[in-house]
Design a protein around this motif. Structure first.
Motif, mmCIF file in Angstrom:
data_model
loop_
_atom_site.group_PDB
_atom_site.id
_atom_site.type_symbol
_atom_site.label_atom_id
_atom_site.label_comp_id
_atom_site.label_asym_id
_atom_site.label_seq_id
_atom_site.Cartn_x
_atom_site.Cartn_y
_atom_site.Cartn_z
ATOM 1 N N ALA A 1 -5.479 -3.285 1.840
ATOM 2 C CA ALA A 1 -4.449 -4.331 1.733
ATOM 3 C C ALA A 1 -5.104 -5.703 1.570
ATOM 4 N N GLY A 2 -6.191 -5.945 2.288
ATOM 5 C CA GLY A 2 -6.896 -7.213 2.159
ATOM 6 C C GLY A 2 -7.566 -7.369 0.805
ATOM 7 N N ARG A 3 -8.098 -6.287 0.304
ATOM 8 C CA ARG A 3 -8.793 -6.326 -0.993
ATOM 9 C C ARG A 3 -7.832 -6.582 -2.154
ATOM 10 N N TYR A 4 -6.597 -6.078 -2.019
ATOM 11 C CA TYR A 4 -5.609 -6.209 -3.096
ATOM 12 C C TYR A 4 -4.440 -7.092 -2.672
ATOM 13 N N ALA A 5 -4.726 -8.171 -1.977
ATOM 14 C CA ALA A 5 -3.686 -9.082 -1.482
ATOM 15 C C ALA A 5 -2.776 -9.532 -2.620
ATOM 16 N N GLY A 6 -1.474 -9.411 -2.367
ATOM 17 C CA GLY A 6 -0.470 -9.820 -3.346
ATOM 18 C C GLY A 6 -0.230 -8.802 -4.436
ATOM 19 N N LYS A 7 -0.840 -7.644 -4.335
ATOM 20 C CA LYS A 7 -0.713 -6.614 -5.365
ATOM 21 C C LYS A 7 -0.227 -5.312 -4.746
ATOM 22 N N ARG A 8 -0.222 -4.276 -5.568
ATOM 23 C CA ARG A 8 0.198 -2.939 -5.149
ATOM 24 C C ARG A 8 -0.951 -1.981 -5.391
ATOM 25 N N VAL A 9 -1.256 -1.161 -4.385
ATOM 26 C CA VAL A 9 -2.324 -0.172 -4.510
ATOM 27 C C VAL A 9 -1.774 1.180 -4.060
ATOM 28 N N LEU A 10 -2.117 2.236 -4.807
ATOM 29 C CA LEU A 10 -1.724 3.594 -4.438
ATOM 30 C C LEU A 10 -2.871 4.260 -3.709
ATOM 31 N N VAL A 11 -2.521 5.074 -2.705
ATOM 32 C CA VAL A 11 -3.523 5.784 -1.906
ATOM 33 C C VAL A 11 -3.108 7.239 -1.759
ATOM 34 N N GLY A 12 -3.898 8.149 -2.335
ATOM 35 C CA GLY A 12 -3.649 9.578 -2.184
ATOM 36 C C GLY A 12 -4.351 10.101 -0.942
ATOM 37 N N SER A 13 -3.614 10.809 -0.101
ATOM 38 C CA SER A 13 -4.240 11.339 1.114
ATOM 39 C C SER A 13 -3.506 12.594 1.584
ATOM 40 N N HIS A 14 -3.415 12.771 2.892
ATOM 41 C CA HIS A 14 -3.013 14.038 3.496
ATOM 42 C C HIS A 14 -1.979 13.812 4.595
ATOM 43 N N GLY A 15 -1.295 14.885 4.957
ATOM 44 C CA GLY A 15 -0.193 14.791 5.908
ATOM 45 C C GLY A 15 -0.551 14.237 7.268
ATOM 46 N N THR A 16 -1.638 14.715 7.858
ATOM 47 C CA THR A 16 -1.998 14.220 9.189
ATOM 48 C C THR A 16 -2.492 12.785 9.099
ATOM 49 N N PHE A 17 -3.289 12.477 8.082
ATOM 50 C CA PHE A 17 -3.752 11.096 7.877
ATOM 51 C C PHE A 17 -2.553 10.162 7.729
ATOM 52 N N VAL B 1 0.884 -1.163 0.000
ATOM 53 C CA VAL B 1 0.000 0.000 0.000
ATOM 54 C C VAL B 1 0.922 1.212 0.000
ATOM 55 N N VAL B 2 0.892 1.972 -1.082
ATOM 56 C CA VAL B 2 1.768 3.134 -1.235
ATOM 57 C C VAL B 2 0.958 4.384 -0.906
ATOM 58 N N LEU B 3 1.332 5.045 0.191
ATOM 59 C CA LEU B 3 0.654 6.263 0.638
ATOM 60 C C LEU B 3 1.316 7.464 -0.012
ATOM 61 N N VAL B 4 0.511 8.325 -0.611
ATOM 62 C CA VAL B 4 1.028 9.516 -1.275
ATOM 63 C C VAL B 4 0.400 10.738 -0.630
ATOM 64 N N ARG B 5 1.213 11.488 0.097
ATOM 65 C CA ARG B 5 0.722 12.761 0.617
ATOM 66 C C ARG B 5 0.593 13.714 -0.563
ATOM 67 N N HIS B 6 -0.482 14.480 -0.597
ATOM 68 C CA HIS B 6 -0.742 15.349 -1.750
ATOM 69 C C HIS B 6 0.367 16.379 -1.969
ATOM 70 N N ALA B 7 0.434 16.859 -3.190
ATOM 71 C CA ALA B 7 1.407 17.886 -3.587
ATOM 72 C C ALA B 7 0.972 19.248 -3.049
ATOM 73 N N ILE B 8 1.740 20.288 -3.381
ATOM 74 C CA ILE B 8 1.465 21.645 -2.882
ATOM 75 C C ILE B 8 0.091 22.108 -3.359
ATOM 76 N N SER B 9 -0.721 22.534 -2.408
ATOM 77 C CA SER B 9 -2.086 22.946 -2.731
ATOM 78 C C SER B 9 -2.268 24.446 -2.557
ATOM 79 N N ALA C 1 4.860 13.462 -0.624
ATOM 80 C CA ALA C 1 5.722 12.471 0.025
ATOM 81 C C ALA C 1 5.149 11.097 -0.259
ATOM 82 N N ILE C 2 6.035 10.109 -0.370
ATOM 83 C CA ILE C 2 5.627 8.741 -0.682
ATOM 84 C C ILE C 2 6.118 7.809 0.430
ATOM 85 N N TYR C 3 5.191 7.028 0.986
ATOM 86 C CA TYR C 3 5.500 6.040 2.019
ATOM 87 C C TYR C 3 4.956 4.695 1.568
ATOM 88 N N CYS C 4 5.711 3.644 1.827
ATOM 89 C CA CYS C 4 5.291 2.307 1.411
ATOM 90 C C CYS C 4 5.049 1.425 2.638
#
Length: 195
Positions: free
Chosen positions: A129-145, A5-13, A169-172
């Protein structure tokens, strides 16, 4: 089997102001749109099975170029939204956030505590993570989240980390069968500098 699950904090808004736009419709700034386009290259390999986002426009716009490069739609989930801090608009919001980080159980009327956000974030990401078991999913969200999700998965994250997290920012999160917690990597974790 490994699930990412790759978490992507949004870019400059566009900055938040008293007269709008509201949190749901506040877009990326021009520099943020450029950053979102530049993110597509590092996020496409390996190919994601799906791209999910907070329903807030700035998060959607950040992951949209990557999704579109694979012919994927950006799907949204309310649970991936930013922290409901319970604050009316104020230019002096830092002391309120500091208080909430110091006392994660504290919630303002109509808002959620940091502890509640952590629970929401962890539950939403485990579901994906359960829905995409064995795969990679990207998730766009926010800094505090993202910060509170990382806390919930055992990363040593504090207010300083949150204040200095880059945009974007990108977190895996790497979920491995049998492990209680995922392996967590990204800026400011495991010796990787925040900037």
């Amino acid at each position: 089997m490994q699930t990412e699950v790759v978490l992507v904090r949004h870019a400059i808004s566009v900055p938040r102001t008293a007269d709008g736009p509201d949190e749901l419709t506040r877009p990326l700034a021009l520099d943020g749109l450029r950053q979102a386009l530049a993110l597509a290259e590092p996020l496409v390999v390996p190919r994601p099975a799906a791209v999910w986002s907070s329903p807030y426009l700035r998060a959607i716009q950040t992951v949209a170029p990557t999704a579109h490069s694979h012919g994927l739609e950006v799907q949204t989930r309310w649970e991936l939204r930013e922290w409901d801090d319970g604050l009316a608009f104020t230019d002096d919001w830092i002391p309120h956030y500091e208080h909430s980080w110091a006392d994660p159980s504290f919630a303002r009327p109509g808002g959620e505590s940091m502890d509640q956000l952590t629970g929401r974030a962890v539950a939403a990401l485990r579901t994906l993570a359960g829905r995409y078991a064995g795969k990679r999913v990207l998730v766009g969200s926010h800094g505090t989240f993202v910060s509170r999700a990382l806390c919930g998965f055992g990363a040593a994250v504090d207010r300083h980390f949150w204040q200095h997290m880059p945009m974007p920012a990108i977190y895996c999160l790497r979920f491995v069968a049998g492990a209680q917690q995922p392996e967590v990597t990204g800026p400011g974790l495991g010796g990787v500098p925040l900037r």
